[in-house]
Design a protein around this motif. Structure first.
Motif, mmCIF file in Angstrom:
data_model
loop_
_atom_site.group_PDB
_atom_site.id
_atom_site.type_symbol
_atom_site.label_atom_id
_atom_site.label_comp_id
_atom_site.label_asym_id
_atom_site.label_seq_id
_atom_site.Cartn_x
_atom_site.Cartn_y
_atom_site.Cartn_z
ATOM 1 N N ASP A 181 -13.317 25.859 -15.781
ATOM 2 C CA ASP A 181 -12.485 25.276 -14.733
ATOM 3 C C ASP A 181 -13.371 24.940 -13.548
ATOM 4 O O ASP A 181 -14.026 25.823 -12.989
ATOM 5 C CB ASP A 181 -11.389 26.247 -14.278
ATOM 6 N N LYS A 213 -12.082 13.996 -4.234
ATOM 7 C CA LYS A 213 -11.980 14.208 -5.670
ATOM 8 C C LYS A 213 -13.294 14.743 -6.207
ATOM 9 O O LYS A 213 -14.354 14.259 -5.869
ATOM 10 C CB LYS A 213 -11.629 12.905 -6.385
ATOM 11 N N GLN A 263 -8.356 21.808 -5.747
ATOM 12 C CA GLN A 263 -8.165 21.112 -7.015
ATOM 13 C C GLN A 263 -8.899 21.868 -8.110
ATOM 14 O O GLN A 263 -10.012 22.349 -7.905
ATOM 15 C CB GLN A 263 -8.668 19.680 -6.939
ATOM 16 N N CYS A 264 -8.247 21.984 -9.265
ATOM 17 C CA CYS A 264 -8.843 22.667 -10.409
ATOM 18 C C CYS A 264 -8.731 21.765 -11.631
ATOM 19 O O CYS A 264 -7.646 21.297 -11.963
ATOM 20 C CB CYS A 264 -8.135 23.995 -10.675
ATOM 21 N N GLN A 265 -9.866 21.500 -12.279
ATOM 22 C CA GLN A 265 -9.912 20.649 -13.467
ATOM 23 C C GLN A 265 -10.375 21.470 -14.659
ATOM 24 O O GLN A 265 -11.459 22.050 -14.637
ATOM 25 C CB GLN A 265 -10.866 19.474 -13.244
ATOM 26 N N ARG A 266 -9.534 21.536 -15.697
ATOM 27 C CA ARG A 266 -9.872 22.281 -16.910
ATOM 28 C C ARG A 266 -10.664 21.394 -17.868
ATOM 29 O O ARG A 266 -10.345 20.233 -18.074
ATOM 30 C CB ARG A 266 -8.590 22.768 -17.574
ATOM 31 N N HIS A 267 -11.722 21.971 -18.458
ATOM 32 C CA HIS A 267 -12.533 21.281 -19.460
ATOM 33 C C HIS A 267 -12.662 22.184 -20.683
ATOM 34 O O HIS A 267 -12.885 23.388 -20.542
ATOM 35 C CB HIS A 267 -13.933 20.960 -18.933
ATOM 36 N N SER A 294 -1.940 17.293 -13.282
ATOM 37 C CA SER A 294 -2.159 15.922 -13.735
ATOM 38 C C SER A 294 -2.866 15.928 -15.080
ATOM 39 O O SER A 294 -3.701 16.794 -15.346
ATOM 40 C CB SER A 294 -2.999 15.139 -12.712
ATOM 41 N N ARG A 309 -5.462 19.005 -14.634
ATOM 42 C CA ARG A 309 -6.089 18.963 -13.310
ATOM 43 C C ARG A 309 -5.046 19.420 -12.289
ATOM 44 O O ARG A 309 -4.015 18.775 -12.114
ATOM 45 C CB ARG A 309 -6.575 17.548 -12.994
ATOM 46 N N TYR A 310 -5.314 20.550 -11.648
ATOM 47 C CA TYR A 310 -4.350 21.150 -10.725
ATOM 48 C C TYR A 310 -4.759 20.887 -9.288
ATOM 49 O O TYR A 310 -5.933 21.013 -8.920
ATOM 50 C CB TYR A 310 -4.268 22.660 -10.968
ATOM 51 N N THR A 311 -3.788 20.528 -8.440
ATOM 52 C CA THR A 311 -4.013 20.378 -7.008
ATOM 53 C C THR A 311 -2.892 21.098 -6.281
ATOM 54 O O THR A 311 -1.717 20.823 -6.527
ATOM 55 C CB THR A 311 -4.013 18.888 -6.594
ATOM 56 N N GLU A 338 -6.484 19.937 -20.980
ATOM 57 C CA GLU A 338 -7.413 19.794 -19.868
ATOM 58 C C GLU A 338 -6.677 19.332 -18.608
ATOM 59 O O GLU A 338 -6.839 18.210 -18.144
ATOM 60 C CB GLU A 338 -8.530 18.818 -20.222
#
Length: 543
Positions: free
Chosen positions: A470, A542, A483-487, A78, A185-187, A183
């Protein structure tokens, strides 16, 4: 008298006519919205070739604008690509192996790939927008015809649906953010995370332009989709140091499973644990820490308020363990300074006296006197104590970390079981980890188990600065999602400077919930375990 009655009757007639007109207009608008959404839901779909893959594109109603790439069976990616109540869904329908192999092996294809993919995506989006407009207008006309049974009103409804679609498209176009691709966002499946989100170093240095980012993303997705369950392990850049930040395991065995999986999938160079590996600090819990010796990478640890000195000594005995308590160590090229928590409050029967926020802040400030960023000039005096050029400071309580503001680029902490990050005015980033152990047994006290959290931090080998991270969130006991969110760090090379002594220390996060300082400092509670789970780690999935 008769005139007044006539005026009153006229006002009633005018008011009644106005009300009828208003109702008709509102009915037409409602029908236009319903028809437009139906048209988008059933007609705004198109299949288009993008590079070596066939992509299905569709538009769908959404509370927030985003782009979602479905890479079954791996999961979804996402991106916060735009604003507005419209979501763009992309599905990998097929990957052509011959074309993908030629692109990956042929240097000439690699040079043309960004431009080719951009042209393919734009062509597909144009077709999608055209279909969306046609189907929305047609659905709006049919909805108006069914609802009002009059061609004139059906035409107005169709016009309203057209206006709605044009407005939504205009908002999406005006708020389009190409940098969001950096950036993701992986789920989905844990094994898919490293390859899908890609290399932080590559994104920062090699794919600064939108077309390059898009090409890299499509290549990664194509490779993964074609590979199926035999996922390739991502090969980290040689110039990137990868650090896994964990905290508050609270003797939960699931925490070790998460740590081992992330260590292998992300190829981390070392692990930093910011405390509370135990729950009551008893000798019986020492068996739990023996897993450290099997990890195969350095394990840097600082004591938490649930960890006793017995716990600390048990960690010290483990292979690969680096225990820091008012000291520094250079591990894998990074200098880490650690401060053990001065308290030992393992349960509610142990009461802490008074408000400890000031003493914890002072503890951080005292230790800050030993530190100085690498870019500060070194003292030429032989009598002056040598400052430690720490790249990272690990503490348990974030209140201690705030006392280090302006003397180190990055402070890692835990304690409050709620992940957050803050760039302080001095340029020091304070990162608070959630609970890698899902808050231990406390995580089962509510309807939904507490998620397990950890973060992978990417450091430049020469700069020693954080470049990206991450945030990984894994479903708690009985759940199977990740879930993985890249910053991306916006300014890795920023100057670090001490804050003015007159500046007030930040004590609030700007939200209605208690700040990390208030929770960590013991305000209204003597220790973190008394803070309710809803305030400490939330109940949603989340991160």
């Amino acid at each position: 008298m008769e005139n007044s009655r006539l005026r009153a009757l006229a006002r009633r007639m005018v008011g009644s006519r106005f009300a009828r007109v208003l109702v008709r207009v509102l009915a037409v608008v409602l029908a236009a919205v319903v028809g437009g959404w139906l048209g988008l839901a059933f007609g705004a779909k198109v299949d288009t070739p993008v590079g070596p893959a066939d992509i299905g594109m569709s538009l769908a109603p959404s509370w927030g604008g985003e782009t979602v790439i479905d890479v079954r069976p791996l999961g979804t990616l996402s991106f916060d690509s735009h604003s507005g109540p419209l979501r763009l869904d992309l599905t990998i329908e097929a990957v052509h192996p011959e074309a993908a192999e030629e692109i990956l092996k042929n240097p000439r294809w690699a040079d043309r790939l960004p431009t080719t993919i951009e042209a393919d995506v734009i062509s597909g989006l144009r077709t999608l927008v055209l279909r969306a407009v046609l189907f929305a207008v047609a659905a709006g006309f049919l909805t108006g015809l069914v609802a009002f049974r009059r061609l004139s009103r059906a035409a107005w409804t169709a016009a309203g649906s057209l206006a709605m679609v044009v407005t939504l498209g205009g908002v999406a176009a005006l708020t389009f953010n190409p940098r969001s691709i950096a950036e993701p966002r992986y789920t989905g499946l844990l094994t898919g995370v490293p390859s899908l989100v890609g290399s932080a170093q590559s994104i920062v240095t090699k794919f600064s332009e939108y077309r390059g980012q898009l090409a890299k993303l499509v290549t990664n997705v194509s490779q993964l989709y074609e590979a199926g369950s035999n996922l390739p392990i991502f090969d980290p850049d040689p110039d990137t140091i990868r650090v896994l930040h964990v905290s508050d395991l609270h003797i939960n065995p699931l925490g070790w499973n998460v740590i081992k999986s992330l260590k292998d999938q992300f190829k981390v160079d070392m692990i930093i644990d910011s405390g509370d590996i135990a729950d009551h600090g008893t000798k019986a819990e020492n068996e739990y820490v023996k897993e450290i010796g099997s990890l195969g990478v350095p394990y840097v640890y600082v004591r938490g308020n649930h960890d006793s000195m017995t716990t600390q000594r048990a960690v010290e005995k483990q292979k690969n363990a680096v225990v820091l308590d008012g000291a520094a160590a250079t591990v894998k090229g990074l200098t880490v300074y650690g401060i053990g928590d001065p308290r030992f409050t393992p349960d509610k029967s142990v009461q802490a006296e008074g408000d400890q926020s000031k003493s914890l802040l002072d503890l951080g400030r005292v230790n800050a006197g030993k530190l100085a960023p690498r870019d500060w000039p070194r003292s030429t005096s032989t009598s002056a104590p040598e400052k430690i050029a720490a790249d990272i400071v690990a503490v348990h309580d974030p209140t201690v970390g705030r006392g280090l503001s302006g003397y180190v680029p990055l402070v890692l902490s835990g304690h409050v079981h709620a992940r957050s990050t803050e760039m302080m005015p001095s340029g020091t980033r304070l990162m608070i980890q959630g609970s890698t152990g899902g808050a231990g047994l406390r995580g089962l006290e509510h309807d939904e188990p507490t998620p397990l959290t950890a973060s992978v931090l990417y450091f430049g080998k020469s700069s020693h600065r954080l470049e990206a991270w991450d945030d990984i969130t894994v479903g708690g006991l009985g759940e199977q999602w990740i879930q993985c969110q890249r910053h991306i760090e916006p300014d890795p090379g920023r100057t670090i400077f001490p804050e003015s002594p007159l500046a007030p220390s930040p004590t609030a996060t700007g939200s209605g919930s208690p700040s990390p300082v208030a929770l960590a400092s013991g305000a209204n509670v003597p220790y973190a375990s008394e803070v309710s789970d809803g305030r400490r780690h939330g109940t949603g999935r989340k991160p």
